[in-house]
Design a protein around this motif. Structure first.
Motif, mmCIF file in Angstrom:
data_model
loop_
_atom_site.group_PDB
_atom_site.id
_atom_site.type_symbol
_atom_site.label_atom_id
_atom_site.label_comp_id
_atom_site.label_asym_id
_atom_site.label_seq_id
_atom_site.Cartn_x
_atom_site.Cartn_y
_atom_site.Cartn_z
ATOM 1 N N GLY A 104 0.875 -1.244 -0.026
ATOM 2 C CA GLY A 104 -0.018 0.047 -0.133
ATOM 3 C C GLY A 104 0.953 1.296 -0.046
ATOM 4 N N ILE A 105 2.072 1.009 0.558
ATOM 5 C CA ILE A 105 2.783 2.376 0.645
ATOM 6 C C ILE A 105 3.543 2.569 -0.706
ATOM 7 C CG2 ILE A 105 4.999 3.163 1.622
ATOM 8 C CD1 ILE A 105 3.424 3.461 4.078
ATOM 9 N N ILE A 106 4.010 1.508 -1.309
ATOM 10 C CA ILE A 106 4.486 1.721 -2.585
ATOM 11 C C ILE A 106 3.701 2.213 -3.673
ATOM 12 C CG2 ILE A 106 6.018 0.297 -4.305
ATOM 13 C CD1 ILE A 106 7.521 0.704 -1.775
ATOM 14 N N LYS A 107 2.244 1.515 -3.693
ATOM 15 C CA LYS A 107 1.240 1.962 -4.482
ATOM 16 C C LYS A 107 1.056 3.449 -4.247
ATOM 17 C CE LYS A 107 -1.962 -1.068 -5.682
ATOM 18 N NZ LYS A 107 -2.962 -1.997 -5.375
ATOM 19 N N PHE A 108 1.079 4.138 -3.263
ATOM 20 C CA PHE A 108 0.705 5.393 -3.098
ATOM 21 C C PHE A 108 1.753 6.067 -3.421
ATOM 22 C CE2 PHE A 108 2.896 7.073 0.808
ATOM 23 C CZ PHE A 108 2.944 8.488 0.306
ATOM 24 N N LEU A 109 2.981 5.935 -3.254
ATOM 25 C CA LEU A 109 3.936 6.488 -3.864
ATOM 26 C C LEU A 109 4.084 6.636 -5.127
ATOM 27 C CD1 LEU A 109 6.590 5.517 -1.163
ATOM 28 C CD2 LEU A 109 5.748 7.957 -1.535
ATOM 29 N N GLY A 110 3.900 5.246 -5.791
ATOM 30 C CA GLY A 110 3.974 5.272 -7.194
ATOM 31 C C GLY A 110 3.039 5.939 -7.877
ATOM 32 N N PHE A 111 1.570 6.014 -7.392
ATOM 33 C CA PHE A 111 0.565 6.522 -7.970
ATOM 34 C C PHE A 111 0.803 8.467 -8.009
ATOM 35 C CE2 PHE A 111 -3.708 8.649 -7.672
ATOM 36 C CZ PHE A 111 -4.519 8.083 -8.641
ATOM 37 N N GLU A 112 1.361 8.886 -6.763
ATOM 38 C CA GLU A 112 1.782 10.056 -6.895
ATOM 39 C C GLU A 112 2.844 10.328 -7.955
ATOM 40 O OE1 GLU A 112 -0.406 11.846 -3.902
ATOM 41 O OE2 GLU A 112 1.807 12.672 -3.485
ATOM 42 N N GLN A 113 3.611 9.523 -8.168
ATOM 43 C CA GLN A 113 4.768 9.817 -8.837
ATOM 44 C C GLN A 113 4.467 9.867 -10.310
ATOM 45 O OE1 GLN A 113 8.061 9.166 -7.189
ATOM 46 N NE2 GLN A 113 8.657 10.356 -8.773
ATOM 47 N N ILE A 114 3.163 9.342 -10.786
ATOM 48 C CA ILE A 114 2.822 9.349 -12.329
ATOM 49 C C ILE A 114 2.539 11.035 -12.402
ATOM 50 C CG2 ILE A 114 0.840 9.136 -13.921
ATOM 51 C CD1 ILE A 114 0.221 6.777 -12.054
ATOM 52 N N PHE A 115 2.031 11.559 -11.599
ATOM 53 C CA PHE A 115 1.607 13.166 -11.939
ATOM 54 C C PHE A 115 2.623 14.114 -11.558
ATOM 55 C CE2 PHE A 115 -2.015 10.340 -10.224
ATOM 56 C CZ PHE A 115 -2.803 10.339 -11.520
ATOM 57 N N LYS A 116 3.139 13.447 -10.469
ATOM 58 C CA LYS A 116 4.563 14.509 -10.369
ATOM 59 C C LYS A 116 5.450 14.425 -11.541
ATOM 60 C CE LYS A 116 6.658 13.582 -6.434
ATOM 61 N NZ LYS A 116 7.243 12.963 -5.488
ATOM 62 N N ALA A 364 -0.401 29.521 1.759
ATOM 63 C CA ALA A 364 0.283 29.098 0.262
ATOM 64 C C ALA A 364 0.764 27.811 0.571
ATOM 65 C CB ALA A 364 1.374 29.978 0.067
ATOM 66 N N TYR A 365 -0.133 26.748 0.091
ATOM 67 C CA TYR A 365 0.239 25.340 0.320
ATOM 68 C C TYR A 365 0.426 24.667 -0.832
ATOM 69 C CZ TYR A 365 -1.139 20.437 1.263
ATOM 70 O OH TYR A 365 -1.117 19.022 1.059
ATOM 71 N N GLY A 366 1.966 24.162 -0.904
ATOM 72 C CA GLY A 366 2.426 23.399 -1.974
ATOM 73 C C GLY A 366 2.419 22.030 -1.798
ATOM 74 N N PRO A 367 1.524 21.246 -2.320
ATOM 75 C CA PRO A 367 1.382 19.833 -2.308
ATOM 76 C C PRO A 367 2.671 19.010 -2.631
ATOM 77 C CG PRO A 367 0.060 20.154 -4.037
ATOM 78 C CD PRO A 367 0.606 21.658 -3.364
ATOM 79 N N GLY A 368 3.026 17.891 -2.174
ATOM 80 C CA GLY A 368 4.404 17.205 -2.435
ATOM 81 C C GLY A 368 4.308 16.936 -3.859
ATOM 82 N N LYS A 369 3.339 16.578 -4.600
ATOM 83 C CA LYS A 369 3.390 16.174 -5.929
ATOM 84 C C LYS A 369 4.054 17.258 -6.952
ATOM 85 C CE LYS A 369 -0.630 14.343 -6.777
ATOM 86 N NZ LYS A 369 -1.561 14.752 -5.619
ATOM 87 N N ALA A 370 3.867 18.403 -6.459
ATOM 88 C CA ALA A 370 4.231 19.804 -7.184
ATOM 89 C C ALA A 370 5.614 20.215 -6.525
ATOM 90 C CB ALA A 370 3.315 20.916 -7.068
#
Ligand code: NDP
Length: 447
Positions: A104-116, A364-370
């Motif tokens: 579940g951790i690797i999938k969350f990180l991988g999913f975020e990574q697509i958009f980042k 001003a809130y900058g989310p991680g994927k950006a």
């Protein structure tokens, strides 16, 4: 924030198909909440079932990693590589070695990574990997034997045009060295482009070590500029004391700010005179010790064992340790204490309740994927240098990084305006990243 009714069934399907993977659910939900208006403008994405397809990894690899410790005992860990989406380029994303790692951790990180990765504007797809191996307390020889065993399986799945791993929590220059050495040995290929975060003597890029922290700080600087403000004279708090944290603190200092607190998983250091970054580098990068020893050198600094770093008043907060480290209560405390900007060096460090507090307070809130995309962007610059067997200067590479972060900021800012959510970088990042990947997937047909 809620999910649009057209998207809700897709989210429900994700929950049913991926039981127990709570971090993955959280990451998917956060993106899907932004996508309702996108389907109105782009009905073709619904026709092609792009959201459903993007939530399902292209390939997931789980493997046994046996190794022998210094006492001669056999140890067994589990290895992962989730190759999530290759629409824009080879899978790209780091590997995390931490005892909390599971699918579940690797999938969350991988999913975020697509958009980042899409936001960087560079040709890289999204993936992530790692293991529940804990490097803490292990000898160099044990880490080497683990990395060699890990690569003995992983090598067959990766390659410069296929999948290019890098570092993340628990994986730095030492681990990348052992992994690269084993890849080279097994394949008989000196293939620099297969891993990033390499040493400077053997294919690495200047600025890669600094990139995530520097990039996150550049992103916050851009957000502050929009508000006619800057880092000059700002009091900052940066959680963690690893790679991202150290170089965030360094760039904050270069831009005129002062970091007064940093941490590890046992507690935090408060130094009202400003954290001595060279000392933190010595403790963490060279001696591999705990952050509490900082207070042995500086008697005026306080170590708060088990303390919550977000109770320290600051104007800029940069969470740079791990997921869900700022909850709703922490976010309220930060806002109450005068925090005006949050830039996420870590991946998904703020819970949904915390994000809501920041957005409602209009800070001003900058989310991680950006905000933390500078790391992977500089990995892509490392791949560019490897491909043309070149190496660029520090200044040139840093300038490229800064330009990329400015572009990511303006893309997010303008997309948020276009989608009726001015100043909301969460909407901006999710929508802009998604559209780029979705357009490519439509072009490729049903694959
Ligand atoms: P490091 O391993 O170098 O450092 C991690 C730091 O965070 C350490 O101080 C560690 O403390 C702390 N930490 C880790 N897990 C926890 C936890 N469960 N609770 C409290 N503190 C914790 O990792 P990085 O600096 O590379 O990564 C930090 C974050 O940045 C992660 O979220 C990562 O995904 C993200 N990131 C990293 C990139 C990179 O290029 N390295 C790129 C983009 C994002 P302790 O030693 O006590 O465990």
């Amino acid at each position: 924030m809620g999910i649009d009714e057209k998207v809700e069934p897709i989210y429900k399907e994700v929950l049913d198909r991926n039981p127990g993977e709570v971090e993955f659910h959280q990451a998917v939900r956060e993106v899907l909440e932004s996508l309702g208006p996108v389907l109105v403008k782009h009905p073709e994405f619904a026709d092609h079932k792009i959201i459903e397809r993007i939530c399902e990894p292209e390939r997931q690899i789980i493997f046994r990693v046996p190794w022998v410790d210094d006492k001669g005992n056999v140890q067994i860990n589990r290895g992962f590589r989730v190759e999530f989406n290759s629409a824009l380029g080879p899978y790209k994303g780091g590997m995390r070695f931490h005892p909390s790692v599971y699918l579940g951790i690797i999938k969350f990180l991988g999913f975020e990574q697509i958009f980042k990765n899409a936001l960087t504007g560079l040709p890289i797809g999204g993936g992530k990997g790692g293991s529940d191996f804990d490097p803490k307390g292990k000898s160099d020889a044990e880490v080497m034997r683990f990395c060699q065993s890990f690569m003995t399986e992983l090598y067959r799945h990766i390659g410069e045009h296929t999948d290019v791993p890098a570092g993340d929590i628990g994986v730095g220059g030492r681990e990348i060295g052992y992994l690269f050495g084993q890849y080279k040995r097994i394949t008989n290929r000196w293939e620099a482009g297969v891993l990033t975060g390499k040493g400077l003597d053997w294919g690495g890029s200047l600025v890669r070590t600094e990139a995530t922290g520097y990039g996150a700080t550049f992103f916050v600087d851009e957000m502050l500029k929009v508000r006619n403000d800057s880092f000059e004279g700002k009091t900052c708090v940066v959680s963690g004391s690893g790679n991202v944290s150290i170089y965030t603190m360094e760039k904050i200092a270069q831009l005129g700010g002062k970091t007064v607190a940093c941490s590890d998983s046992n507690g935090y250091i408060y130094d009202e005179k400003g954290i001595d970054i060279e000392l933190v580098k010595q403790i963490k990068e060279i001696e591999r010790r705990r952050i509490k020893v900082y207070a042995n050198t500086y008697k005026h600094a306080k170590y708060i064992s088990g303390g919550n770093i977000w109770e320290v008043p600051c104007q800029v907060a940069m969470p740079s340790a791990t997921q869900n480290e700022i909850n709703g209560k922490d976010a309220k405390e930060l806002v109450k204490n005068g925090c005006i900007a949050v830039g996420e060096g870590a991946n998904m460090p703020t819970t949904p309740e915390g994000v809501k507090v920041f957005l409602d307070a209009n800070i001003a809130y900058g989310p991680g994927k950006a905000a933390n995309a500078g790391g992977v962007a500089t990995s892509a610059l490392e791949m560019q240098q490897n491909a043309c067997r070149d190496s660029w200067t520090f200044d040139y590479t840093e300038k490229r990084l800064q330009d990329i972060m400015r572009n990511i900021h303006s893309t997010c800012y303008e997309t948020a305006e276009e989608y009726g959510a001015p100043g909301n970088y969460v909407t901006g990042a999710n929508v802009a990243g998604f559209i780029k990947v979705a357009n490519a997937m439509v072009a490729f047909g049903v694959i």
